[in-house]
Scaffold this motif. Structure first.
Motif, PDB file in Angstrom:
ATOM      1  N   UNK A  65     -18.206  37.178 -72.984  1.00  0.00           N
ATOM      2  CA  UNK A  65     -19.237  36.252 -72.550  1.00  0.00           C
ATOM      3  C   UNK A  65     -20.041  36.789 -71.396  1.00  0.00           C
ATOM      4  N   UNK A  66     -21.132  36.084 -71.113  1.00  0.00           N
ATOM      5  CA  UNK A  66     -21.955  36.431 -69.957  1.00  0.00           C
ATOM      6  C   UNK A  66     -22.715  35.205 -69.482  1.00  0.00           C
ATOM      7  N   UNK A  67     -23.136  35.273 -68.228  1.00  0.00           N
ATOM      8  CA  UNK A  67     -24.064  34.305 -67.666  1.00  0.00           C
ATOM      9  C   UNK A  67     -25.150  35.095 -66.942  1.00  0.00           C
ATOM     10  N   UNK A  68     -26.394  34.661 -67.139  1.00  0.00           N
ATOM     11  CA  UNK A  68     -27.524  35.291 -66.450  1.00  0.00           C
ATOM     12  C   UNK A  68     -28.108  34.262 -65.495  1.00  0.00           C
ATOM     13  N   UNK A  81     -33.082  29.058 -54.680  1.00  0.00           N
ATOM     14  CA  UNK A  81     -32.571  28.488 -55.930  1.00  0.00           C
ATOM     15  C   UNK A  81     -32.218  29.617 -56.897  1.00  0.00           C
ATOM     16  N   UNK A  82     -31.138  29.418 -57.651  1.00  0.00           N
ATOM     17  CA  UNK A  82     -30.820  30.293 -58.779  1.00  0.00           C
ATOM     18  C   UNK A  82     -30.801  29.422 -60.015  1.00  0.00           C
ATOM     19  N   UNK A  83     -31.300  29.980 -61.108  1.00  0.00           N
ATOM     20  CA  UNK A  83     -31.365  29.247 -62.363  1.00  0.00           C
ATOM     21  C   UNK A  83     -30.542  29.972 -63.421  1.00  0.00           C
ATOM     22  N   UNK A  84     -29.701  29.226 -64.114  1.00  0.00           N
ATOM     23  CA  UNK A  84     -28.967  29.785 -65.247  1.00  0.00           C
ATOM     24  C   UNK A  84     -29.969  29.962 -66.378  1.00  0.00           C
ATOM     25  N   UNK A  85     -30.112  31.190 -66.841  1.00  0.00           N
ATOM     26  CA  UNK A  85     -31.027  31.459 -67.953  1.00  0.00           C
ATOM     27  C   UNK A  85     -30.288  32.121 -69.106  1.00  0.00           C
ATOM     28  N   UNK A 117     -28.942  26.080 -54.080  1.00  0.00           N
ATOM     29  CA  UNK A 117     -29.164  25.182 -55.214  1.00  0.00           C
ATOM     30  C   UNK A 117     -29.123  25.988 -56.507  1.00  0.00           C
ATOM     31  N   UNK A 118     -28.601  25.376 -57.574  1.00  0.00           N
ATOM     32  CA  UNK A 118     -28.609  26.004 -58.889  1.00  0.00           C
ATOM     33  C   UNK A 118     -29.141  25.002 -59.904  1.00  0.00           C
ATOM     34  N   UNK A 119     -29.958  25.497 -60.825  1.00  0.00           N
ATOM     35  CA  UNK A 119     -30.551  24.652 -61.847  1.00  0.00           C
ATOM     36  C   UNK A 119     -30.357  25.300 -63.217  1.00  0.00           C
ATOM     37  N   UNK A 120     -30.627  24.517 -64.242  1.00  0.00           N
ATOM     38  CA  UNK A 120     -30.579  25.032 -65.607  1.00  0.00           C
ATOM     39  C   UNK A 120     -31.310  24.068 -66.521  1.00  0.00           C
ATOM     40  N   UNK A 159     -33.169  18.892 -67.853  1.00  0.00           N
ATOM     41  CA  UNK A 159     -33.139  19.669 -66.623  1.00  0.00           C
ATOM     42  C   UNK A 159     -31.962  19.187 -65.776  1.00  0.00           C
ATOM     43  N   UNK A 160     -31.101  20.116 -65.393  1.00  0.00           N
ATOM     44  CA  UNK A 160     -29.927  19.765 -64.591  1.00  0.00           C
ATOM     45  C   UNK A 160     -29.892  20.649 -63.347  1.00  0.00           C
ATOM     46  N   UNK A 161     -29.286  20.139 -62.304  1.00  0.00           N
ATOM     47  CA  UNK A 161     -29.179  20.914 -61.079  1.00  0.00           C
ATOM     48  C   UNK A 161     -28.041  20.404 -60.206  1.00  0.00           C
ATOM     49  N   UNK A 162     -27.731  21.219 -59.214  1.00  0.00           N
ATOM     50  CA  UNK A 162     -26.706  20.835 -58.237  1.00  0.00           C
ATOM     51  C   UNK A 162     -26.879  21.625 -56.959  1.00  0.00           C
ATOM     52  N   UNK A 163     -26.377  21.055 -55.889  1.00  0.00           N
ATOM     53  CA  UNK A 163     -26.344  21.737 -54.604  1.00  0.00           C
ATOM     54  C   UNK A 163     -25.226  22.758 -54.636  1.00  0.00           C
ATOM     55  N   UNK A 164     -25.420  23.855 -53.917  1.00  0.00           N
ATOM     56  CA  UNK A 164     -24.363  24.863 -53.773  1.00  0.00           C
ATOM     57  C   UNK A 164     -23.733  24.796 -52.384  1.00  0.00           C
ATOM     58  N   UNK A 165     -24.132  23.821 -51.592  1.00  0.00           N
ATOM     59  CA  UNK A 165     -23.532  23.650 -50.276  1.00  0.00           C
ATOM     60  C   UNK A 165     -22.468  22.571 -50.365  1.00  0.00           C
TER      61      UNK A 165
END
Length: 167
Positions: A65-68, A81-85, A117-120, A159-165
């Motif tokens: 597997x992988x995540x970008x 922000x980082x976005x899962x793509x 923050x991370x979004x996808x 659209x989904x997101x979350x704080x990373x703190x």
């Protein structure tokens, strides 16, 4: 005999062929917004999709597997922000915590890089992915109803997101 552990590492350029094949065999209308791939296949890595943007999961020495994750835009205003793509897990490794391990590693790496923050984006009908993301603290922040026309049907773009703190 115990099940093999999942290890996560940064992708290397030489992973491109294996990751490209993983994308092709994992293609599904449940998550894909592009048609099924047909030859000739383009490279997995290019100027927009770099090895350093991917984390790879391995079990028993095999890539499963992988995540970008990347900044969502080139704007300085979204540098935090980082976005899962892309998040793909081989069929043989599903249900074994690989996607969760990749997602958690991506969040840890994003935090280490200073992201807060991370979004996808996920297709509305992809209930398994939406459940995984929700269980990892992602919340629905918007829905574009019928944004995609896939396989003869209109599908929501969620659209989904979350704080990373914090936690």
């Amino acid at each position: 005999m115990s099940a093999p552990e999942t290890s996560i590492r940064v992708a290397r350029r030489e992973d491109g062929d294996v990751l490209g094949e993983l994308d092709r065999v994992s293609w599904s209308p449940l998550h894909a917004v592009l048609p099924a791939p047909v030859p000739p296949y383009g490279p997995f890595f290019d100027e927009r999709h770099r090895p350093e943007d991917c984390l790879v999961a391995e079990r028993a020495g095999a890539v499963v597997g992988y995540v970008r994750t990347v900044p969502p835009t080139e704007l300085a205003a979204t540098a935090h922000v980082r976005q899962v793509q892309g998040l793909v897990v081989a069929g043989s490794a599903r249900g074994r915590g690989v996607a969760r391990a990749l997602l958690r590693a991506a969040m840890d790496r994003a935090r280490a890089d200073g992201a807060v923050r991370m979004t996808l984006r996920v297709l509305g009908h992809n209930a398994p992915a939406r459940a995984l993301y929700a269980s990892e603290g992602f919340a629905v922040e918007g829905v574009l109803p019928g944004e995609m026309f896939l396989d003869g049907a209109f599908v929501d773009d969620v659209l989904m997101g979350r704080s990373l703190t914090g936690s």
